[in-house]
Write an enzyme that holds these catalytic residues in place. Structure first.
Site, PDB file in Angstrom:
ATOM      1  CE  LYS A   1      24.800  68.787 -41.069  1.00 42.20           C
ATOM      2  NZ  LYS A   1      25.092  69.389 -39.621  1.00 42.20           N
TER       3      LYS A   1
ATOM      4  CE  LYS B   1      29.916  66.402 -33.548  1.00 39.87           C
ATOM      5  NZ  LYS B   1      28.938  67.391 -34.255  1.00 39.87           N
TER       6      LYS B   1
ATOM      7  CE  LYS C   1      30.472  67.809 -42.298  1.00 40.71           C
ATOM      8  NZ  LYS C   1      30.474  68.893 -41.175  1.00 40.71           N
TER       9      LYS C   1
HETATM   10  N1  AQP Z   1      34.683  65.830 -41.520  1.00 46.52           N
HETATM   11  C1  AQP Z   1      35.218  66.952 -41.161  1.00 46.52           C
HETATM   12  N2  AQP Z   1      36.427  67.374 -41.536  1.00 46.52           N
HETATM   13  C2  AQP Z   1      36.989  68.725 -41.103  1.00 46.52           C
HETATM   14  N3  AQP Z   1      36.261  69.256 -40.094  1.00 46.52           N
HETATM   15  C3  AQP Z   1      34.987  69.019 -39.536  1.00 46.52           C
HETATM   16  N4  AQP Z   1      34.190  69.502 -38.783  1.00 46.52           N
HETATM   17  C4  AQP Z   1      33.155  68.739 -38.875  1.00 46.52           C
HETATM   18  N5  AQP Z   1      33.275  67.536 -39.480  1.00 46.52           N
HETATM   19  C5  AQP Z   1      34.602  67.797 -40.240  1.00 46.52           C
HETATM   20  C6  AQP Z   1      34.409  70.686 -37.941  1.00 46.52           C
HETATM   21  O1  AQP Z   1      34.030  70.557 -36.644  1.00 46.52           O
HETATM   22  C7  AQP Z   1      33.497  71.631 -36.070  1.00 46.52           C
HETATM   23  C8  AQP Z   1      32.271  71.391 -35.383  1.00 46.52           C
HETATM   24  O2  AQP Z   1      31.175  70.761 -36.163  1.00 46.52           O
HETATM   25  P1  AQP Z   1      29.896  70.780 -35.657  1.00 46.52           P
HETATM   26  O3  AQP Z   1      29.599  69.710 -34.673  1.00 46.52           O
HETATM   27  O4  AQP Z   1      29.227  72.077 -35.207  1.00 46.52           O
HETATM   28  O5  AQP Z   1      28.908  70.384 -36.895  1.00 46.52           O
HETATM   29  P2  AQP Z   1      29.280  69.846 -38.217  1.00 46.52           P
HETATM   30  O6  AQP Z   1      30.269  70.636 -39.062  1.00 46.52           O
HETATM   31  O7  AQP Z   1      27.743  69.527 -38.945  1.00 46.52           O
HETATM   32  O8  AQP Z   1      29.773  68.556 -37.881  1.00 46.52           O
HETATM   33  P3  AQP Z   1      29.387  67.072 -37.812  1.00 46.52           P
HETATM   34  O9  AQP Z   1      30.344  66.093 -37.214  1.00 46.52           O
HETATM   35  O10 AQP Z   1      28.933  66.764 -39.266  1.00 46.52           O
HETATM   36  O11 AQP Z   1      27.975  67.123 -36.914  1.00 46.52           O
HETATM   37  P4  AQP Z   1      26.686  66.536 -37.516  1.00 46.52           P
HETATM   38  O12 AQP Z   1      26.716  65.148 -37.958  1.00 46.52           O
HETATM   39  O13 AQP Z   1      26.046  66.720 -35.994  1.00 46.52           O
HETATM   40  O14 AQP Z   1      26.041  67.473 -38.382  1.00 46.52           O
HETATM   41  C9  AQP Z   1      33.459  72.706 -37.112  1.00 46.52           C
HETATM   42  O15 AQP Z   1      34.237  73.682 -37.115  1.00 46.52           O
HETATM   43  C10 AQP Z   1      33.321  71.782 -38.576  1.00 46.52           C
HETATM   44  O16 AQP Z   1      33.992  72.682 -39.630  1.00 46.52           O
END
Ligand code: AQP
Length: 331
Positions: A111, A197, A194
């Site tokens: 990140k 969002k 990955k």
């Molecule tokens: N691409 C993914 N595939 C599988 N699982 C995923 N998770 C996130 N992206 C994927 C799972 O979703 C849960 C919540 O995630 P989060 O919102 O706390 O943070 P993150 O993992 O950082 O997800 P994002 O979508 O990538 O958010 P941003 O962009 O805001 O950093 C977790 O259990 C994660 O494993």
């Protein structure tokens, strides 16, 4: 009954990755567990959020989770900042976790990228807050996507060090619950990253609020390669985009990768993408429809979250007070 804690950041609209890696699993785990599901707004502001958008996204996420089948009556749904125990325990954990441990966290490296000096210090200590989220409830099982395993190992290391440093057996070990299929969904634009969002490109992901036409367009534009699909999973070696799309179809239709490839092997991406589009549309339509209905009454969503926070607080407050007493704070 084992207690489950899991969180999702209201840093955007949840994606198909969040759904397959987390939300769908959360719904299933409600059977046989006591579940706390949290909109982790403290985590979200580790990257700057527009305040009005953060409020909207928090409500939208609450609506999506309810629409996907989270039962906020039997279980607990709330936003993190409404329960002060998270931030208080996180501070104690900032003082337990070692810098060397945080330096190993690959998510921070991903990140922060090349901009390490410029990101917030909150992003760096994010895993300590995540450990606090879980340990504030003495939760023992944590459903997460594959990408979060390393943070859970750190949460266990922190608990062990706390117990050791203060000669107590206070924080229990926690176990990751990772869904077997599609634990990691990748970007539609780059199969090695990955799906996220907060990716700047909306074309890289399917949002759980996307309508049928948007889903069709995004899948039509999804990156692929020139070869037809192989008939077995071994043939996906070195083809991350093809693997990702086939994995998504399998996960949504309840089939293994090999079963999907047995059906679509030899096919070009045109017909395959049509089948994938139909499946994604069918799987997401009930969620996006119900989400829109729930969003028409934001007062109701706020009440659900407020009530959830009261119930969460009733569990976390005595645990975190005890942690504060153990470290020597006057109560
Ligand atoms: N691409 C993914 N595939 C599988 N699982 C995923 N998770 C996130 N992206 C994927 C799972 O979703 C849960 C919540 O995630 P989060 O919102 O706390 O943070 P993150 O993992 O950082 O997800 P994002 O979508 O990538 O958010 P941003 O962009 O805001 O950093 C977790 O259990 C994660 O494993």
């Amino acid at each position: 009954m084992q207690r489950i804690f899991s969180g999702i950041q209201p840093s955007g609209i949840p994606t198909l990755g969040n759904y397959l890696g987390a939300i769908r699993n959360w719904v299933a785990l409600q059977q046989g567990h006591e579940c706390l599901y949290c909109l982790v707004d403290l985590h979200a502001i580790t990257s700057w959020q527009d305040p009005a958008a953060l409020r909207d996204q928090t409500r939208t996420q609450a609506a999506i989770l309810l629409a996907a089948g989270i039962d906020a009556e039997t279980h607990i749904l709330f936003n993190q900042s409404a329960v002060s125990a998270h931030a208080r325990l996180a501070w104690i954990f900032n003082c337990v976790a070692r810098i060397g441990w945080l330096n190993r966290m690959t998510q921070f490296k991903d990140k922060a990228g090349k901009d390490r000096e410029a990101v917030s210090s909150g992003l760096y200590v994010y895993p300590n807050l995540m450990a606090a989220d879980i340990h504030a409830y003495h939760a023992t099982r944590v459903p997460v996507g594959d990408d979060q395993r390393q943070h859970l190992e750190l949460a266990n290391d922190i608990a062990q060090k706390f117990n050791h440093d203060y000669a107590v057996e206070f924080f229990p070990a926690i176990e990751a619950v990772v869904p077997p299929e599609a634990a990691r969904v990748m970007s539609l634009r780059d199969g090695t990253r990955k799906m996220s969002k907060s990716d700047p490109s909306d074309q890289s992901r399917i949002n759980l609020t996307d309508d049928a036409a948007t889903i069709a367009l995004k899948i039509r534009r999804a990156k692929t390669d020139p070869e037809p699909l192989p008939s077995e999973a071994a043939g996906l070696e070195g083809r991350p985009e093809a693997r990702n799309l086939a994995t998504i179809l399998g996960a949504l239709s309840g089939r293994t990768l090999d079963q999907v490839l047995a059906e679509h092997g030899g096919s070009g991406f045109g017909p395959f993408k049509e089948a994938l589009t139909a499946q994604v549309q069918e799987s997401l339509a009930p969620i996006s429809g119900e989400t829109q209905r729930l969003l028409s009454d934001p007062g109701h969503l706020d009440r659900v979250l407020r009530r959830g926070a009261e119930r969460a607080n009733a569990i976390a407050e005595p645990i975190v007070r005890e942690a504060e007493r153990i470290v020597g704070f006057l109560s």
